[in-house]
Design an enzyme around this catalytic site. Structure first.
Site, PDB file in Angstrom:
ATOM      1  N   CYS A   1       0.794  -1.230   0.000  1.00  0.00           N
ATOM      2  CA  CYS A   1       0.000   0.000   0.000  1.00  0.00           C
ATOM      3  C   CYS A   1       0.825   1.278   0.000  1.00  0.00           C
ATOM      4  CB  CYS A   1      -0.940   0.033   1.210  1.00  0.00           C
ATOM      5  SG  CYS A   1      -1.672  -1.565   1.615  1.00  0.00           S
TER       6      CYS A   1
ATOM      7  N   CYS B   1       1.626   3.612  -3.104  1.00  0.00           N
ATOM      8  CA  CYS B   1       0.656   4.577  -3.631  1.00  0.00           C
ATOM      9  C   CYS B   1       0.239   5.595  -2.575  1.00  0.00           C
ATOM     10  CB  CYS B   1      -0.602   3.869  -4.121  1.00  0.00           C
ATOM     11  SG  CYS B   1      -0.367   3.047  -5.695  1.00  0.00           S
ATOM     12  N   HIS B   2       0.068   5.126  -1.341  1.00  0.00           N
ATOM     13  CA  HIS B   2      -0.532   5.996  -0.326  1.00  0.00           C
ATOM     14  C   HIS B   2       0.500   6.686   0.579  1.00  0.00           C
ATOM     15  CE1 HIS B   2      -4.555   4.548  -1.386  1.00  0.00           C
ATOM     16  NE2 HIS B   2      -4.050   3.330  -1.413  1.00  0.00           N
TER      17      HIS B   2
ATOM     18  N   MET C   1      -7.389   1.458  -7.741  1.00  0.00           N
ATOM     19  CA  MET C   1      -7.163   0.690  -6.507  1.00  0.00           C
ATOM     20  C   MET C   1      -7.342  -0.795  -6.842  1.00  0.00           C
ATOM     21  SD  MET C   1      -6.890   0.520  -3.073  1.00  0.00           S
ATOM     22  CE  MET C   1      -7.400  -0.585  -1.765  1.00  0.00           C
TER      23      MET C   1
ATOM     24  N   HIS D   1       5.534  11.233 -10.975  1.00  0.00           N
ATOM     25  CA  HIS D   1       5.675   9.795 -10.750  1.00  0.00           C
ATOM     26  C   HIS D   1       6.666   9.153 -11.717  1.00  0.00           C
ATOM     27  CE1 HIS D   1       4.376   5.988  -9.049  1.00  0.00           C
ATOM     28  NE2 HIS D   1       4.356   5.508 -10.278  1.00  0.00           N
TER      29      HIS D   1
ATOM     30  N   HIS E   1      -0.217   7.456 -16.574  1.00  0.00           N
ATOM     31  CA  HIS E   1       0.821   6.542 -16.059  1.00  0.00           C
ATOM     32  C   HIS E   1       1.597   6.015 -17.259  1.00  0.00           C
ATOM     33  CE1 HIS E   1       2.808   3.176 -14.126  1.00  0.00           C
ATOM     34  NE2 HIS E   1       2.442   3.655 -12.958  1.00  0.00           N
TER      35      HIS E   1
END
Ligand code: DHE
Length: 547
Positions: free
Chosen positions: A47, A50-51, A88, A327, A370
């Site tokens: 996780c 991403c978070h 997600m 990113h 992306h």
């Protein structure tokens, strides 16, 4: 003496580091110390990317307790279980997490995050391991491997990479690396392969050895994603640089030994608000072909750093204001411009690496671009364009990259294509190919995530160009699981493209090789050692930025 009593603040691990569990507050969900430790490990592995370690969000939404408690346990549990079309993953229904794990993770994110420790020069030097000193390495290439056509393949869940021959498909070796290696990058000479694990362990592999092996190792933090080497003329193979998510920093290392030389923290002010951010993570790093500079993308503060490595004692860093949540990205076909996605802002920033300046920031007209390194095409109408797909929808944006030949189209979305569906991560093409390949590995639908869309470049003149679907999972003849097809990579000649068929750890995976001219299945690579293959990096294409 129930679970509540068993929950006591104690030490747990984040990656391999000890961190303190924050204390339980009034109304917090109940977790045993053992559960917290397990959940913390899962959070780190699945996780945090991403978070964020501190859960402040980036590619994924923020998960600070003010938000998670507002959402509540059931909402969180269902979201983790089923995922969302916006990117997600469906951790529960895909089988990646058990029902208990989903339940546990929903409770875990209702608790405050554990802050992991710093990682400075003493820790780096302590972890640094020069296994074979430069003077003890071969003076010439000792094997008959065609190194330029070698593929370095991430074996995500086994903590390894496979070196696979780009022509014969033979596996030349499997090398132990850090946890869930993220990317492979190659030194300018093509001799050294660098890989970095999510646990921030860097391996430097000498491809000249009779059997290629790790010659140096270092840990640069507790969580990382990016590594690159110096490419400017006169600095070939001289330096390596690694960026970390935690602690938020980058380190310049000796290119022969990985000796850490200079660490720079990226903590600081967000570019526009100018408020402090404690965790500005380092995302993609590329090496300029025009100057002795590394281009370092800092996610949360939205800054692109041009790090001049010609004098690292008196380090000069040009800080470019770009956009938050930078990113990944890659060069245009001339290798002068670097395009990087500020994914959670739906934008792409363009940097002129010759001038070390921002050229443009544009909207990609899709949700969460992306690109990976993107794909360069020669568009029949608009000339050179660079493509990115999107995590959040089926669109592919083609962006003009030729300010001299096509000034009206430069740095604008010149065309939007509609591919398989949301959940796309990577696009790919090759200078000699007439095709643009688009994956959709994170799409919740098994048929979609198991296929690839292909657009013909010379047919992009059509109003709404149609794509051909390649049923990659079907070709791989894998019956069990819900394998996702991810990241195309070309062989050196640009005649074949490889796709990973990424299945669960205990199920069969494969690599499917497609003939680029005919779009027919050429070969399926299967081997019990190919556990969870994801990224693939052809030595020549990677070192020369061909994509
Ligand atoms: Fe990646 C590139 C970060 C999840 C496969 N990934 C990158 C880069 C970053 C990044 C910053 C650019 C590095 C560079 O160029 O220097 N990736 C992250 C995350 O934070 C994220 C979203 C969540 C996480 O927990 O790590 C994440 N990435 C994944 C995956 O789940 C993928 C699909 C499978 C895997 O192996 O883990 C994955 N990422 C890749 C690949 C690249 C990549 C294959 C390189 C693409 C290329 O062509 O260069």
């Amino acid at each position: 003496d129930g679970p509540a009593a068993a929950y006591e603040p104690s030490m747990t691990t984040l990656g391999q580091l000890q961190v303190e569990i924050p204390g339980r507050k009034e109304g917090d969900p109940v977790m045993t110390a053992d559960e917290y430790q397990k959940a913390n490990q899962i959070y780190f592995e699945r996780c945090a990317g991403c978070h964020g370690v501190l859960r402040k969000g980036a590619t994924g939404k923020p998960l600070t307790t003010d938000i998670t408690r507002e959402n509540g346990f059931e909402y969180l549990r269902d979201f983790i279980n089923y995922g969302s079309p916006a990117g997600m993953p469906n951790w529960g229904t895909s089988g990646d997490m058990t029902e208990e794990e989903v339940h546990m993770m929903a409770r875990y994110i209702l608790l405050d995050p554990a802050a992991p420790p710093e990682f400075g020069m003493p820790e780096m030097r302590e972890s640094w391991n020069l296994i074979v000193a430069p003077e003890d390495r071969p003076k010439e290439k000792m094997n008959d491997i065609d190194i330029d056509n070698l593929m370095s393949v991430t074996l995500r869940d086994s903590g390894q990479i496979a070196l696979i021959d780009g022509a014969t498909y033979e596996i030349h070796g499997i090398i132990d690396t850090g946890y869930a290696v993220h990317i492979s990058r190659i030194s300018a000479s093509g001799r050294y392969l660098f890989v970095i694990g999510r646990d921030a362990l860097v391996n430097m592999i000498d491809l000249w050895m009779e059997t290629p092996a790790t010659v140096a190792q270092i840990k640069v933090g507790s969580e990382a994603r990016s590594i690159e080497t110096s490419k400017f003329e006169g600095y070939e193979d001289k330096y390596a640089i690694a960026g970390s998510y935690w602690p938020p920093q980058y380190v310049i290392m000796d290119g022969d030994t990985l000796e850490p030389l200079k660490i720079k923290s990226t903590r600081g002010m967000i570019y526009d608000e100018q408020t402090f951010h404690p965790e500005p993570r380092v995302a993609a790093i590329v090496a300029s072909h025009y100057k002795p500079e590394f281009i370092v993308n800092v996610k949360e503060t939205g800054k692109i750093l041009m790090v001049d490595y010609s004098d690292i004692k008196n380090l000069k860093v040009t800080e470019i204001e770009a956009e938050r949540f930078l990113h990944d990205g890659g060069f245009d076909s001339s290798k002068r411009y670097f395009l990087t996605a500020a994914n959670a802002r739906g934008k792409v920033a363009v940097i002129d690496t010759k001038e070390s300046a921002l050229t443009a920031i544009l909207e990609t007209d899709g949700e969460t671009p992306h690109p990976g390194r993107g794909a360069n095409l020669n568009h029949p109408t608009f000339g050179p364009v660079w493509a990115t797909s999107h995590l959040g929808d089926e669109t592919v944006a083609l962006i003009g990259t030729d300010p001299e030949g096509h000034p009206d189209q430069a740095w604008k979305v010149v065309q939007q294509l509609y591919a398989l569906g949301g959940g796309s991560l990577f696009v790919k093409s090759h200078p000699d190919s007439n095709h643009l390949y688009v994956d959709a590995p994170l799409n919740p639908d098994a048929e979609t995530s198991g296929s690839i869309a292909v657009f013909k470049v010379d047919e992009l003149t059509a109003e709404e160009p149609e794509y051909i679907t390649l049923p990659i999972v079907e070709w791989a003849e894998i019956a069990e699981g819900q394998p996702r097809v991810v990241q195309g990579e070309f062989n050196k000649e640009g005649t074949e493209i490889w796709f990973s068929v990424w299945n669960a750890k205990d199920l069969e995976s494969a690599i499917v090789v497609v003939d680029d001219k005919t779009l027919e299945l050429k070969h399926v690579i299967k081997d019990e050692r190919l556990i969870t293959p994801t990224g693939k990096f052809n030595v020549y294409n990677t070192r020369s930025d061909v994509y």
